[in-house]
Design an enzyme around this catalytic site. Structure first.
Site, PDB file in Angstrom:
ATOM      1  N   ASN A 170       0.724   4.075  -2.973  1.00 25.58           N
ATOM      2  CA  ASN A 170       0.441   5.493  -2.713  1.00 25.58           C
ATOM      3  C   ASN A 170       1.496   6.401  -3.330  1.00 25.58           C
ATOM      4  OD1 ASN A 170      -1.903   6.332  -0.696  1.00 25.58           O
ATOM      5  ND2 ASN A 170      -1.230   4.280  -0.152  1.00 25.58           N
ATOM      6  N   GLU A 211       0.832  -1.206   0.000  1.00 18.09           N
ATOM      7  CA  GLU A 211       0.000   0.000   0.000  1.00 18.09           C
ATOM      8  C   GLU A 211       0.870   1.261   0.000  1.00 18.09           C
ATOM      9  OE1 GLU A 211      -3.664   2.035   2.495  1.00 18.09           O
ATOM     10  OE2 GLU A 211      -3.285  -0.111   2.687  1.00 18.09           O
ATOM     11  N   CYS A 260      -2.921  36.761   4.085  1.00 20.44           N
ATOM     12  CA  CYS A 260      -3.257  35.966   5.265  1.00 20.44           C
ATOM     13  C   CYS A 260      -2.821  36.690   6.550  1.00 20.44           C
ATOM     14  CB  CYS A 260      -2.649  34.573   5.143  1.00 20.44           C
ATOM     15  SG  CYS A 260      -3.367  33.352   6.255  1.00 20.44           S
ATOM     16  N   ASP A 312      -5.226   4.039  -5.514  1.00 18.06           N
ATOM     17  CA  ASP A 312      -4.896   2.676  -5.100  1.00 18.06           C
ATOM     18  C   ASP A 312      -6.121   2.006  -4.490  1.00 18.06           C
ATOM     19  OD1 ASP A 312      -4.738   4.352  -2.711  1.00 18.06           O
ATOM     20  OD2 ASP A 312      -4.052   2.528  -1.721  1.00 18.06           O
ATOM     21  N   ASP A 320       0.136  33.751  -3.413  1.00 22.16           N
ATOM     22  CA  ASP A 320       1.537  33.321  -3.362  1.00 22.16           C
ATOM     23  C   ASP A 320       1.653  31.800  -3.349  1.00 22.16           C
ATOM     24  OD1 ASP A 320       0.277  33.516  -0.840  1.00 22.16           O
ATOM     25  OD2 ASP A 320       2.198  33.292   0.185  1.00 22.16           O
ATOM     26  N   HIS A 373      -4.428  32.926  -0.609  1.00 21.00           N
ATOM     27  CA  HIS A 373      -3.009  32.938  -0.952  1.00 21.00           C
ATOM     28  C   HIS A 373      -2.732  32.897  -2.457  1.00 21.00           C
ATOM     29  CE1 HIS A 373      -1.092  32.252   3.059  1.00 21.00           C
ATOM     30  NE2 HIS A 373      -2.297  31.757   3.349  1.00 21.00           N
ATOM     31  N   SER A 424      -7.391   0.056  -1.502  1.00 21.78           N
ATOM     32  CA  SER A 424      -6.998  -0.280  -0.130  1.00 21.78           C
ATOM     33  C   SER A 424      -8.260  -0.335   0.721  1.00 21.78           C
ATOM     34  CB  SER A 424      -5.990   0.751   0.401  1.00 21.78           C
ATOM     35  OG  SER A 424      -6.498   2.075   0.268  1.00 21.78           O
TER      36      SER A 424
END
Length: 623
Positions: free
Chosen positions: A19, A15, A440, A188, A580, A578, A190
């Site tokens: 991933n 797994e 922010c 995946d 940025d 954001h 799982s």
């Protein structure tokens, strides 16, 4: 692990690899892992089970060619309570890491529903004719554990699948005049098995799916086939015949199982057949609400109840987000590699405080726009560093002083209650050749300092009229969503008006409020409201006759969906979400869906339209 510790360790390896498979890396043998064991090793029989699991892990890693280079052990996972011994189930957690060769090629699980794409099921590692339900989520639903769980009998097959997928990630095919990735989405298999992986991909893409799985095993029920958690992956590919051939040439099981279609939101439907027999026939929104049920129950402990209700209604009706960009933003970036260029480029100070965390993203955006960028801490300024030589100041995001006094209040106090620093900041603000940008935490700072708001820019003493209060939803909000750029006085957003673009929000106190209703009225009439949150159709709350959009389109509850405000002269811009963290295409959560994503596949920098605001600041300085 409860059924067979050796098999559990092998499945943990598989797994972990499945991933990591969605990001192109240098080589499977470059993968390193951190291994963390949690085990009641001192209890009868548990020490022997742990030894078996460790031995199985070592053998599996040797076969697949990876190594563990760190980790920790928690081996006292048992307690006696009221005379009863309570043991934590033996657990292994592997965290894998490797150098990523091209971050723009990373694949996510959201189905794209491209016309020519198909879904493939690849099963690997386990025995060909077995679909075992032991230890599965389905077994847990029925309060069972089971007696036969999935296993990895052939790690070399997992290596083959990994190699094939890695090659496909870096390969495009030409569809008309557009380069399209071979792999459009992936997941995946799982927790929950094959059916859960398929449904989660549909939920993420918000699309309809039509699935018909051929049961390759005699005397196996549809239940086993759909819910067993045997190792495997689901791919959405743009050239299915080619991909299927690659897997079958390597003797790996690969089956075309269906397609996704572009019926979105409340119109989306899920049909799943096994051997031609209809097993699932439901609306996507109904199945997704079942999937969201646990999250909503947890949300009741940390989120405003009305916000949860609004989010549920949004999920029931949300469509594919329609982004819009009518301006040109791409330009040649090779100049940033020429040292002589920097001697004449305007200088910008990236200003941070203890607890700030957005300085590198901000520095990257301004560097790519053409600025000389300097890291300036508040400690530097307190020690006498002057802002005289800078044309721009960027106040970054984060949690200055851990926000223990309230967001940015500690940062603002360091400016306002130090006479020399306060004068340094005021001199910079009042110069006619300077600009500033706060995002922010930096946005909250500019509000405290009075750099934005309903007052004359020439006033020496400016009481704050704009405030950032706690999010209406009652919790910290981190999400990606659309915003609408308004026509405003902001020099950084010049020429970008009426665009619908995606932005990351990441704040707990982002709700714009004002000292009076007259302040907001004046900000609107003066053209100081620069950006608003909008929904998937590009509409704001007033388009529906409402004060604001529902959560989560409006993540903090700001009245009239305000997301950014500038000073009256347009030189100082404060924005809660954001830009940025959104100026490159691969930073976008829906990067596969934006119409300009394929435009720069051959370029060295995959710029998104947000780079325009930083370039606007550069052009303003030059002109």
């Amino acid at each position: 692990m409860l059924i067979n510790a050796e098999k559990g360790a092998r499945m943990c390896i598989s797994e972990t690899i499945m991933n990591l498979i969605w990001a192109p890396i240098t080589d499977l043998k470059d993968v390193k892992m951190s291994g963390n064991w949690m085990w009641a090793a001192k209890c009868d029989g548990e020490g022997a089970r742990l030894v078996d699991a460790v031995g199985s892990l070592c053998r599996g890693l040797r076969e697949i060619g990876c190594a563990i280079d760190g980790g920790k052990d928690s081996l006292s996972m048992a307690v006696t309570a009221h005379g009863e011994l309570v043991k934590s189930p033996g657990t292994l957690v592997l965290s894998a890491y490797a150098p990523c060769t091209n971050v723009t090629k990373v694949v996510n699980p959201a189905l794209t529903a491209s016309a020519e794409s198909r879904l493939l099921w690849i099963k690997c590692g386990g025995e060909k004719n077995k679909m075992r339900l032991g230890g599965s989520s389905l077994a847990q639903v029925y309060s069972q554990i089971g007696d036969d769980c999935p296993d990895i009998e052939d790690f070399s097959e997992i290596s083959k699948v990994f190699s094939i997928v890695q090659g496909l990630l870096l390969q495009d095919q030409i569809v008309g005049t557009i380069n399209k990735p071979m792999i459009l989405a992936g997941h995946d298999i799982s927790d929950g098995g094959l059916i859960t992986a398929i449904l989660e991909m549909a939920f993420a893409g918000n699309v309809s799916i039509g699935i018909d799985i051929k049961n390759p095993y005699e005397e196996m029920s549809s239940l086993d086939l759909l819910f067993a958690e045997e190792c495997g992956i689901i791919l959405e590919v743009s050239c299915p015949d080619d991909v299927i051939k690659r897997f079958r040439d390597s003797n790996v099981q690969c089956q075309m199982i269906g397609f996704a279609s572009d019926s979105y939101g409340s119109n989306a439907h899920v049909k799943i057949h096994v051997d031609g027999k209809l097993e699932v026939d439901e609306k996507l929104v109904d199945l997704r609400e079942e999937w969201e049920l646990i999250g909503d129950k947890l949300g009741q402990f940390q989120t405003n109840t009305n916000s949860l209700k609004e989010a549920k209604k949004v999920r029931e009706n949300c469509q594919k987000i329609t982004y819009k960009c009518d301006f040109d933003w791409f330009y040649e970036t090779s100049f940033i590699y020429h040292q002589q260029y920097f001697s004449t480029a305007p200088r910008v100070a990236i200003i941070r405080e203890e607890g700030s965390n957005g300085d590198r993203e901000m520095a990257s955006a301004f560097t790519l726009a053409g600025f000389q960028v300097f890291d300036v801490t508040m400690t530097d300024i307190l020690s006498g560093h002057s802002l005289v030589g800078y044309r721009g100041a960027a106040f970054v995001g984060g949690f200055s002083y851990a926000d223990v006094l309230g967001s940015a209040k500690g940062w603002a106090a360091g400016v306002l209650f130090n006479e020399r620093v306060s004068k340094e900041f005021e001199n910079f603000r009042s110069r006619s050749d300077t600009f500033s940008f706060g995002v922010c935490n930096g946005c909250q700072l500019m509000a405290h300092l009075g750099w934005i708001g309903d007052h004359d820019d020439e006033e020496e003493v400016r009481k704050p009229t704009v405030f950032l209060d706690e999010n209406e939803c009652g919790r910290f909000e981190s999400s990606f969503g659309p915003v609408k750029i308004e026509r405003s006085r902001s020099l950084m957003l010049s020429g970008m008006e009426n665009s619908i673009l995606g932005l990351w929000s990441s704040h707990g106190e982002g709700r714009f409020t004002y000292s009076s209703s007259l302040n907001l009225k004046n900000l609107k009439s003066n053209g100081q409201i620069c950006v608003r949150f909008c929904d998937d159709q590009g509409k704001i709350g007033s388009d529906y006759g409402s004060q604001r959009l529902p959560y989560p389109w409006n993540p903090n509850g700001s009245v009239e969906d305000v997301a950014a405000i500038c000073s009256r002269n347009g030189r100082h811009l404060a924005m809660m979400p954001h830009s940025d963290r959104s100026f490159l295409t691969w930073q976008w959560a829906e990067s596969n869906d934006v119409p300009w994503n394929t435009r720069f596949d051959q370029q060295n920098v995959a710029l998104s339209p947000w780079i325009r605001m930083f370039r606007n600041a550069y052009n303003w300085c030059k002109e």
